[in-house]
Design an enzyme around this catalytic site. Structure first.
Site, PDB file in Angstrom:
ATOM      1  N   HIS A   1       0.854  -1.190   0.000  1.00 58.97           N
ATOM      2  CA  HIS A   1       0.000   0.000   0.000  1.00 58.97           C
ATOM      3  C   HIS A   1       0.885   1.234   0.000  1.00 58.97           C
ATOM      4  CE1 HIS A   1      -3.239   2.741   0.804  1.00 58.97           C
ATOM      5  NE2 HIS A   1      -2.690   3.128   1.942  1.00 58.97           N
TER       6      HIS A   1
ATOM      7  N   ASP B   1      -1.864   3.955  -4.602  1.00 57.60           N
ATOM      8  CA  ASP B   1      -2.682   3.136  -3.699  1.00 57.60           C
ATOM      9  C   ASP B   1      -2.155   1.709  -3.555  1.00 57.60           C
ATOM     10  OD1 ASP B   1      -4.874   2.965  -1.880  1.00 57.60           O
ATOM     11  OD2 ASP B   1      -5.879   1.686  -3.337  1.00 57.60           O
TER      12      ASP B   1
ATOM     13  N   ARG C   1      17.838  14.068  12.837  1.00 65.08           N
ATOM     14  CA  ARG C   1      18.102  15.421  12.340  1.00 65.08           C
ATOM     15  C   ARG C   1      19.432  15.529  11.599  1.00 65.08           C
ATOM     16  NH1 ARG C   1      16.616  19.668  17.039  1.00 65.08           N
ATOM     17  NH2 ARG C   1      16.947  21.079  15.267  1.00 65.08           N
TER      18      ARG C   1
ATOM     19  N   LYS D   1      -0.138  10.862   0.889  1.00 66.08           N
ATOM     20  CA  LYS D   1       0.710  10.211  -0.123  1.00 66.08           C
ATOM     21  C   LYS D   1       0.311  10.633  -1.540  1.00 66.08           C
ATOM     22  CE  LYS D   1      -0.309   6.049   1.207  1.00 66.08           C
ATOM     23  NZ  LYS D   1      -1.230   6.372   2.320  1.00 66.08           N
TER      24      LYS D   1
END
Length: 309
Positions: free
Chosen positions: A138, A177, A243, A159
């Site tokens: 997915h 999808d 980070r 997305k």
């Protein structure tokens, strides 16, 4: 495992069906081919009957040196109830003993005008592609600067909207999808869209849109090698996000581990730009340029100099 039948080989390579038409629906279960040279000499101890058999000039020229009884015996043993087919290359004449044995066992005998080596290579590539292990994920697959980026995340995280913005910025959509993935090699994953939803993108509030109709043929791709996974998740203030980029996450799909980046999502973040930069940075890393490692090295040098002072 996807099924490939002898009929598919005939259609794909435009082979001439000489005999054994009843067996054209036999399954082909391996991409390995067999050139039964030693079998022509009568040694069948390790005969791989489940493979496609390929007869070229070498095998058939030796075959012509045999006696009529040996010819019939060899072809009878060559044609078994699990042999998916026998292909004669270079447009050579098919021995009548092979036609007789193939009709008896319903083994398709085909003929190609291609040279044996070229035909063998093309058959192997085709079968490896069709018989490769597959799965479905997915997510959204986009080609960004030549890098196949698989965007994953929970439903509603953004997305498809990110993919839409990427296409508007000149990149290409592969699948939305549902991404069908097949492992074509030890380190190669190829993603594509199911035929039913090819070129389609679902945007909440807009519905389903056809990206090729809307943006043109240059906005879509039928398939793409997957190189990078970007996982979108809602911003969690309690979670510590990377980070610096020194630690590389991995995501395993089938038997292959891919680098994965986790991108926190919150209002105001331009996800399309972040995905673009991630793809460019990935390409730089493959070229040997790692900004995070360079920064870490400079920081270590600065600390050492400070301690000496």
């Amino acid at each position: 495992m996807p099924k490939v039948r002898t009929k598919d080989i005939i259609e794909q390579f435009q082979l001439e069906l000489v005999s054994g038409a009843e067996g054209i629906y036999r399954p082909i279960t391996t991409s390995d081919l067999s050139r039964p040279g030693i079998e022509m000499a009568g040694y069948f101890a390790y005969y791989p009957a489940e493979r496609l058999q390929l007869l070229g000039r070498t095998e058939l020229s030796f075959y012509e040196t045999l006696t009529p009884e040996e010819k019939r015996a060899r072809m009878q043993r060559l044609c078994t109830d699990i042999t998916p087919g026998i292909i004669v290359s270079r447009g050579l004449d098919v021995p009548p003993e092979l036609i007789e044995a193939s009709e008896r066992q319903s083994v398709p005998v085909m003929r190609s005008t291609m040279k044996t080596t070229r035909l063998s290579s093309r058959l192997t590539n085709y079968l490896e592609s069709k018989l490769a292990p597959t799965t479905a994920v997915h997510g959204v697959l986009v080609d960004v600067y030549g890098v196949g980026v698989l965007i994953t995340g929970k439903s509603g995280v953004g997305k498809s909207e990110t993919a839409l913005e990427l296409v508007k910025r000149g990149h290409r959509l592969v699948a939305d999808d549902c991404v069908e993935i097949r492992q074509e090699d030890e380190d190669t994953l190829i993603g594509s869209a199911p035929e039913l939803i090819e070129h389609l993108l679902e945007i909440r509030g807009l519905g389903i849109i056809n990206m090729m109709t809307l943006f043109g043929a240059g906005a879509v791709l039928p398939h793409k090698r997957i190189s990078l996974v970007i996982d979108l998740e809602l911003w969690d203030p309690e979670k510590q996000y990377d980070r610096l980029g020194l630690e590389e996450e991995k995501m395993k799909i089938l038997d292959i581990e891919l680098p994965r980046l986790t991108i926190p999502v919150r209002p105001g973040r331009n996800l399309a730009v972040i995905v673009e930069v991630a793809a460019m940075n990935f390409r730089l890393k493959r070229m040997g340029v790692n900004a995070a490692e360079e920064f870490s090295a400079r920081l270590s040098d600065a600390i050492e100099e400070g301690e000496r002072d």
